[in-house]
Design a protein around this motif. Structure first.
Motif, PDB file in Angstrom:
ATOM      1  N   GLN A  49     -22.450-107.506 -16.423  1.00  0.00           N
ATOM      2  CA  GLN A  49     -21.181-106.807 -16.126  1.00  0.00           C
ATOM      3  C   GLN A  49     -21.003-105.402 -17.122  1.00  0.00           C
ATOM      4  O   GLN A  49     -21.213-105.406 -18.289  1.00  0.00           O
ATOM      5  N   ASP A  50     -20.483-104.307 -16.384  1.00  0.00           N
ATOM      6  CA  ASP A  50     -20.274-103.169 -16.995  1.00  0.00           C
ATOM      7  C   ASP A  50     -19.090-103.515 -17.997  1.00  0.00           C
ATOM      8  O   ASP A  50     -17.806-103.764 -17.484  1.00  0.00           O
ATOM      9  N   ILE A  51     -19.116-102.596 -19.159  1.00  0.00           N
ATOM     10  CA  ILE A  51     -17.856-102.727 -20.059  1.00  0.00           C
ATOM     11  C   ILE A  51     -17.385-101.231 -20.331  1.00  0.00           C
ATOM     12  O   ILE A  51     -18.234-100.498 -20.692  1.00  0.00           O
ATOM     13  N   PRO A  52     -16.251-101.017 -19.877  1.00  0.00           N
ATOM     14  CA  PRO A  52     -15.988 -99.364 -19.887  1.00  0.00           C
ATOM     15  C   PRO A  52     -15.974 -99.097 -21.314  1.00  0.00           C
ATOM     16  O   PRO A  52     -15.237 -99.953 -22.417  1.00  0.00           O
ATOM     17  N   LEU A  53     -16.294 -97.729 -21.708  1.00  0.00           N
ATOM     18  CA  LEU A  53     -16.411 -97.309 -22.947  1.00  0.00           C
ATOM     19  C   LEU A  53     -15.233 -96.268 -23.191  1.00  0.00           C
ATOM     20  O   LEU A  53     -15.030 -95.314 -22.135  1.00  0.00           O
ATOM     21  N   ALA A  54     -14.584 -96.195 -24.148  1.00  0.00           N
ATOM     22  CA  ALA A  54     -13.761 -95.024 -24.556  1.00  0.00           C
ATOM     23  C   ALA A  54     -14.008 -94.599 -25.964  1.00  0.00           C
ATOM     24  O   ALA A  54     -14.625 -95.333 -26.818  1.00  0.00           O
ATOM     25  N   TYR A  55     -13.812 -93.414 -26.198  1.00  0.00           N
ATOM     26  CA  TYR A  55     -14.374 -92.807 -27.542  1.00  0.00           C
ATOM     27  C   TYR A  55     -13.151 -91.594 -27.961  1.00  0.00           C
ATOM     28  O   TYR A  55     -12.636 -91.177 -27.044  1.00  0.00           O
ATOM     29  N   THR A  56     -13.627 -91.444 -29.025  1.00  0.00           N
ATOM     30  CA  THR A  56     -13.148 -90.201 -29.701  1.00  0.00           C
ATOM     31  C   THR A  56     -14.207 -89.139 -30.124  1.00  0.00           C
ATOM     32  O   THR A  56     -15.042 -89.972 -30.641  1.00  0.00           O
ATOM     33  N   ALA A  57     -14.020 -88.203 -30.434  1.00  0.00           N
ATOM     34  CA  ALA A  57     -15.206 -87.282 -30.785  1.00  0.00           C
ATOM     35  C   ALA A  57     -14.634 -86.541 -31.989  1.00  0.00           C
ATOM     36  O   ALA A  57     -14.018 -85.416 -31.871  1.00  0.00           O
ATOM     37  N   PRO A  58     -15.124 -86.931 -33.132  1.00  0.00           N
ATOM     38  CA  PRO A  58     -14.576 -85.905 -34.330  1.00  0.00           C
ATOM     39  C   PRO A  58     -15.453 -84.987 -34.340  1.00  0.00           C
ATOM     40  O   PRO A  58     -15.062 -83.815 -35.054  1.00  0.00           O
ATOM     41  N   ASP A  59     -16.616 -84.683 -33.701  1.00  0.00           N
ATOM     42  CA  ASP A  59     -17.316 -83.371 -33.825  1.00  0.00           C
ATOM     43  C   ASP A  59     -18.128 -83.350 -32.618  1.00  0.00           C
ATOM     44  O   ASP A  59     -18.193 -84.409 -31.938  1.00  0.00           O
ATOM     45  N   ALA A  60     -18.938 -82.311 -32.428  1.00  0.00           N
ATOM     46  CA  ALA A  60     -19.750 -82.221 -31.077  1.00  0.00           C
ATOM     47  C   ALA A  60     -20.870 -83.313 -30.918  1.00  0.00           C
ATOM     48  O   ALA A  60     -21.266 -83.418 -29.662  1.00  0.00           O
ATOM     49  N   TYR A  86     -16.899 -95.051 -30.406  1.00  0.00           N
ATOM     50  CA  TYR A  86     -16.555 -95.626 -29.144  1.00  0.00           C
ATOM     51  C   TYR A  86     -15.888 -97.245 -29.482  1.00  0.00           C
ATOM     52  O   TYR A  86     -15.995 -97.727 -30.680  1.00  0.00           O
ATOM     53  N   THR A  87     -15.044 -97.513 -28.592  1.00  0.00           N
ATOM     54  CA  THR A  87     -14.358 -98.889 -28.606  1.00  0.00           C
ATOM     55  C   THR A  87     -14.532 -99.341 -27.167  1.00  0.00           C
ATOM     56  O   THR A  87     -14.600 -98.474 -25.991  1.00  0.00           O
ATOM     57  N   ALA A  88     -14.459-100.816 -27.053  1.00  0.00           N
ATOM     58  CA  ALA A  88     -14.545-101.309 -25.777  1.00  0.00           C
ATOM     59  C   ALA A  88     -14.266-102.718 -25.668  1.00  0.00           C
ATOM     60  O   ALA A  88     -14.083-103.342 -26.875  1.00  0.00           O
ATOM     61  N   THR A  89     -13.778-103.395 -24.838  1.00  0.00           N
ATOM     62  CA  THR A  89     -13.107-104.848 -24.715  1.00  0.00           C
ATOM     63  C   THR A  89     -13.931-105.509 -23.974  1.00  0.00           C
ATOM     64  O   THR A  89     -14.315-105.054 -22.786  1.00  0.00           O
TER      65      THR A  89
END
Length: 728
Positions: free
Chosen positions: A663-674, A679-682
């Motif tokens: 099953q695909d798990i959606p990924l969310a992220y923040t980018a502190p640099d280039a 990443y976080t995911a549930t």
């Protein structure tokens, strides 16, 4: 510190019975044997063992390597390095049995010599020597203790310890026997250094040990002259071998490119040393973490504990009174010596950036210092008791013995599992093709989700699978090839099914050496095409199956199979049939909290962990699909957080996907640099319910990137840590 200790026990007692004198040796032998009883002695090697067997069969067993030996010229500065590999082959051409026998005997031998050495420094302290021998035999710091490919390092360490023991014997003895002891010390020292130079830094300072037993005198000078004469001869031979070798020797390839005295390298050595000291403690933490294995190995753990306790109680009951008369500072001195011996024992690796931070085979001698420090530390603690001090020491030591045996069995199981995966591949290959025609190429297409066989400890990333097949079939007239699934790349290897044949492009690069370079098209009428799947099954494809899977024609496997009688070595080589029926995976313990460890294996498709220099550890992905394996509880939703860096091409992370149980798990992220993303995911509980708790977190990217300084090395992204937490 210069006064000699009394070497003879009091004469007002009856002589110690022979069985009591032999008891510590019997106990140490049983403990060494316990480490092999669950697995047997027919476990196959995973790497150089196959290469050395191949050399023995096609050339000659490598008892002594000369600079003119083309195949082994790289090793010519260590002429005895392959001696016990060759001896194992000579004693049994048809299995790896004697590899196991020799390693077990070297374990036993090292423990015995440590027992002797402790008694030289602290006469009558048999229990202290016995415990120190056990702890050194299997100290839980080096993850490579049980691999058969390092048999020469075990042998080199044992030879060095024997040399030290005989050197001390020369110092203490009188009469002609002392000269035989000195000659033996010289022989064992040279034998050690000619196998592997792990003891070279220690050898440079070893004669100082004699000062413990008395002031310098003529015998001290003779001993130093002979000892350093051997070192001078060794240095001269090494220089000669380097000048006359066909290719640059190991010393040249490893040390020649390192700026040994640069500020950066010295800083790296200091950091590595602190890391190594920490691992001597962390090894015990890891041992405690293996508590889940207790039910698996309970009979063997109990046997080890009972033997240790029984031998210990008998030794306590017969302890001489003189043991209680030794000044406490001598135990403190042994503790300090242990702490100082540790860095000396790993000093040969410290200048090398690619070695000093490893946990594999760099602590074989260094852990003698760890064992002496721990044993003497426990002994010092037991001195606070006014009565029953020896019994108190035994009670303090038993939990450590339990843990060290537990950790040793788990580490041994790890290499046994690699061996069983190899054996399974060989068994399934030969079952479906008992005899193979000349000029055939056996092709294994790896379609498993976890790419378990694409592992350093499985035929060296499958690069020596052909050699293992040659050995099994006793036939060198065919070849073999590992292929990742079509569209994937594994360490520079890609396989494409084209109309006119199988296109194999290969540029395998390992530690600065190209293992193979190839760009070839194999016609389909030459190959035997196997498919390897996630369940560990290797299936020979029929023409119809091959056409359906890969759209190929002209493939005829039956034309490449010339008989139905399996080769003789199918009856001698394997430790278990079928191999995977003996595979012991780690116990499943579902959990809702997990932190990625800094060391050890975490799944598949990763390079070894590397320090970032900022207190973090990262792993490069080396396949387009990489996994992290963890036992997950299905009691709630789980949150996954990890740090990813793509320094080679920041856009690569745009293709990063995470799947769990398909099953695909959606990924969310923040980018502190280039180049960095947090990443976080549930993971929804529904994805876990009804599935095995042993879960692969599967990461995929759409490509690998060539490393600028080594374009044939392909890497993906770097994982800087991962944690899983349960929902509220």
């Amino acid at each position: 510190m210069t006064a000699a200790l009394p070497a003879q026990p009091s004469t007002d007692r009856k002589p110690t019975p022979l069985w009591v004198r032999l008891l510590p040796y019997m106990g140490l032998f049983v403990l060494a044997l316990v480490l092999w009883l669950p697995f047997g002695f027919r476990v196959t090697g995973v790497y150089e063992e196959w290469t050395l067997n191949d050399i023995a069969e096609t050339e000659t067993p490598a008892f002594f390597i000369t600079p003119s030996w083309a195949t082994l010229s790289l090793n010519s500065s260590r002429p005895l390095q392959m001696f016990f590999f060759a001896a194992s082959y000579a004693l049994d051409h048809n299995s790896h049995t004697f590899y196991n026998v020799f390693v077990m005997l070297f374990f036993f031998g090292k423990a015995v010599v440590v027992y002797w050495l402790v008694l030289q420094f602290l006469p009558e302290h048999k229990l202290l020597g016995f415990v120190a021998g056990i702890l050194y035999m299997i100290y839980p710091a080096d993850i490579g203790t049980f691999t058969l490919r390092t048999i020469h390092i075990h042998s080199a360490v044992l030879a060095y310890l024997l040399a030290v023991y005989l050197l001390i014997g020369y110092r203490l003895r009188q009469g002609r026997g002392r000269w035989w002891a000195l000659a033996g010390a010289a022989v064992f020292l040279l034998a050690s250094l000619w196998q592997y130079q792990v003891a070279l830094p220690a050898a440079l300072v070893t004669p100082l040990v004699m000062l413990y037993f008395g002031r310098p005198n003529r015998s001290f000078s003779w001993a130093c002259g002979v000892w350093y004469g051997v070192l001078a001869f060794f240095a001269g031979y090494t220089l000669w071998a380097n000048q006359n070798a066909i290719v640059e020797t190991y010393e040249g390839t490893r040390y020649g490119s390192v700026a040994l005295l640069s500020v950066e390298n010295i800083r790296g050595m200091v950091e590595a040393l602190f890391t190594a000291y920490g691992r001597q403690i962390n090894g015990w933490v890891q041992a405690v973490a293996k508590w889940d294995y207790v039910p698996v190995y309970a009979p063997y753990l109990l046997a080890g504990l009972v033997v240790t306790a029984a031998v210990g109680i008998i030794l306590v009951s017969r302890q001489r009174e003189k043991a209680a008369q030794v000044a406490w500072w001598r135990y403190g001195l042994l503790f300090i010596v242990g702490l100082l011996l540790f860095p000396v024992g790993m000093a040969v690796y410290l200048p090398l950036p690619t070695y000093r931070l490893q946990e594999f085979r760099i602590y074989y001698l260094a852990t003698l210092g760890s064992a002496l420090a721990l044993a003497s530390g426990l002994y010092l603690i037991s001195r606070v008791f006014k009565r029953y001090r020896e019994l108190a020491f035994l009670i303090l030591a038993l939990p450590f013995v339990w843990l060290v045996v537990l950790r040793a069995l788990e580490m041994h199981q790890r290499y046994v599992n690699f061996s069983l995966v190899q054996q399974s591949l060989l068994q399934q290959t030969v079952e479906q093709a008992p005899q193979i025609a000349r000029d055939t190429v056996v092709v294994v297409v790896d379609e498993s989700a976890d790419q378990k066989i694409d592992n350093e400890n499985v035929f060296a990333f499958m690069t020596i699978y052909p050699l293992a097949l040659h050995y099994l079939y006793d036939d060198w007239n065919f070849d073999a090839q590992y292929c990742p699934a079509e569209g994937k790349s594994s360490r520079g290897t890609t396989c494409t099914f084209e109309p006119d044949g199988l296109n194999i492009r290969e540029a395998q690069y390992y530690e600065g050496v190209y293992l193979r370079e190839r760009d070839e098209i194999l016609s389909y009428d030459r190959i035997l095409l196997y498919r390897y799947t996630s369940d560990g099954q290797l299936a020979l494809l029929s023409p119809a199956e091959a056409e359906a899977a890969f759209g190929i024609s002209g493939y005829d496997p039956q034309a490449r199979i010339t008989g139905e009688t399996p080769p003789f070595r199918t009856s001698t080589l394997f430790s278990c049939v079928p191999a995977l029926s003996c595979y012991q995976d780690k116990p499943i313990v579902p959990r809702s909290s997990f932190d990625l460890p800094d060391a050890g294996e975490i799944g598949t498709g990763w390079r070894a962990p590397e320090p970032s220099g900022q207190g973090e550890v990262y792993r490069w992905s080396v396949n387009t699909t990489s996994t992290v394996t963890v036992d997950l509880s299905d009691s709630s939703d789980l949150t996954v957080a990890f740090k990813a860096v793509s320094a080679l091409d920041p856009t690569l992370l745009d293709s990063l996907r995470l799947t769990v149980n398909g099953q695909d798990i959606p990924l969310a992220y923040t980018a502190p640099d280039a180049i960095t993303r947090l990443y976080t995911a549930t993971i929804p509980r529904d994805v876990l319910v009804g599935q095995s708790p042993r879960t692969a977190l599967t990461f995929t990217v759409d490509r690998l990137i060539p490393v600028p300084d080594a374009p044939d090395v392909l890497l993906g992204w770097a994982l800087y840590g991962l944690r899983v937490r349960g929902g509220s």
